[in-house]
Design a protein around this motif. Structure first.
Motif, short mmCIF file in Angstrom:
data_model
loop_
_atom_site.label_atom_id
_atom_site.label_comp_id
_atom_site.label_asym_id
_atom_site.label_seq_id
_atom_site.Cartn_x
_atom_site.Cartn_y
_atom_site.Cartn_z
N PRO A 114 0.84 -1.12 0.19
CA PRO A 114 -0.02 -0.04 0.00
C PRO A 114 0.76 1.27 -0.06
O PRO A 114 1.78 1.46 0.77
CB PRO A 114 -0.96 -0.17 1.51
CG PRO A 114 -0.82 -1.64 1.43
CD PRO A 114 0.34 -2.18 1.17
N GLY A 115 0.51 2.14 -0.82
CA GLY A 115 1.41 3.22 -0.91
C GLY A 115 2.43 3.46 -1.70
O GLY A 115 3.14 4.09 -2.43
N ALA A 156 -5.75 0.55 -7.01
CA ALA A 156 -4.65 1.56 -7.28
C ALA A 156 -5.36 2.96 -7.71
O ALA A 156 -6.30 3.14 -7.92
CB ALA A 156 -4.09 0.98 -8.46
N GLN A 157 -4.46 3.94 -7.65
CA GLN A 157 -4.86 5.07 -7.90
C GLN A 157 -3.89 5.65 -8.65
O GLN A 157 -2.64 5.59 -8.60
CB GLN A 157 -5.13 6.08 -6.56
CG GLN A 157 -5.43 7.47 -6.95
CD GLN A 157 -5.80 8.25 -5.48
OE1 GLN A 157 -5.37 7.62 -4.52
NE2 GLN A 157 -6.16 9.31 -5.68
N VAL A 196 -0.59 1.74 -5.40
CA VAL A 196 -1.37 0.85 -4.52
C VAL A 196 -2.13 1.74 -3.50
O VAL A 196 -1.65 2.45 -2.83
CB VAL A 196 -0.80 -0.16 -3.92
CG1 VAL A 196 -1.61 -1.20 -3.28
CG2 VAL A 196 0.21 -1.11 -5.11
N THR A 197 -3.47 1.49 -3.47
CA THR A 197 -4.33 2.24 -2.38
C THR A 197 -4.24 1.22 -1.27
O THR A 197 -3.93 0.20 -1.12
CB THR A 197 -5.81 2.34 -2.71
OG1 THR A 197 -6.29 0.91 -3.20
CG2 THR A 197 -5.86 3.38 -4.12
N GLU A 198 -4.79 1.90 -0.08
CA GLU A 198 -4.74 1.04 1.18
C GLU A 198 -5.90 0.19 1.04
O GLU A 198 -7.09 0.50 0.75
CB GLU A 198 -5.08 2.04 2.41
CG GLU A 198 -3.99 2.96 2.81
CD GLU A 198 -2.85 2.43 3.30
OE1 GLU A 198 -2.97 1.37 3.87
OE2 GLU A 198 -1.67 2.94 2.78
N LEU A 199 -5.73 -1.28 1.13
CA LEU A 199 -6.54 -2.19 0.90
C LEU A 199 -7.64 -2.29 2.14
O LEU A 199 -6.80 -2.13 3.31
CB LEU A 199 -5.92 -3.55 0.66
CG LEU A 199 -5.10 -3.43 -0.69
CD1 LEU A 199 -4.32 -4.98 -0.62
CD2 LEU A 199 -5.83 -3.05 -1.93
#
Length: 81
Positions: free
Chosen positions: A28-29, A62-63, A72-75
């Motif tokens: 993430p990130g 994803a963003q 990657v976004t926070e899941l």
């Protein structure tokens, strides 16, 4: 990569990238590979690479940040029992 003949290539690349997100290869990130890097790794066109990355964004995994890259976004965490 061995391609499955009955599955679109963008889908197979999407699934590979998704697995890497889920297993922590891309945390993430963390930044995902660029379209050019995805093309080079999988031997696919930019259209195919963009479609795979777009599907990750549509799924919320994803963003895209214009001029910077795709991250990657926070899941979401599963609910506690």
């Amino acid at each position: 990569m061995k391609w499955e003949p009955d599955v679109p290539r963008w889908r197979q690349v999407y699934e590979q990238l998704r697995e890497r997100i889920l297993d922590g290869t891309y945390p993430p990130g963390g930044r995902l590979p660029s379209v050019v890097d995805v093309c080079a790794e999988f031997g696919i066109s930019q259209v195919t690479a963009r479609k795979a990355l777009k599907e990750l964004r549509l799924e919320g995994m994803a963003q895209w940040q214009p001029g910077i890259g795709t991250f990657v976004t926070e899941l979401p965490q599963p609910p506690s029992p």
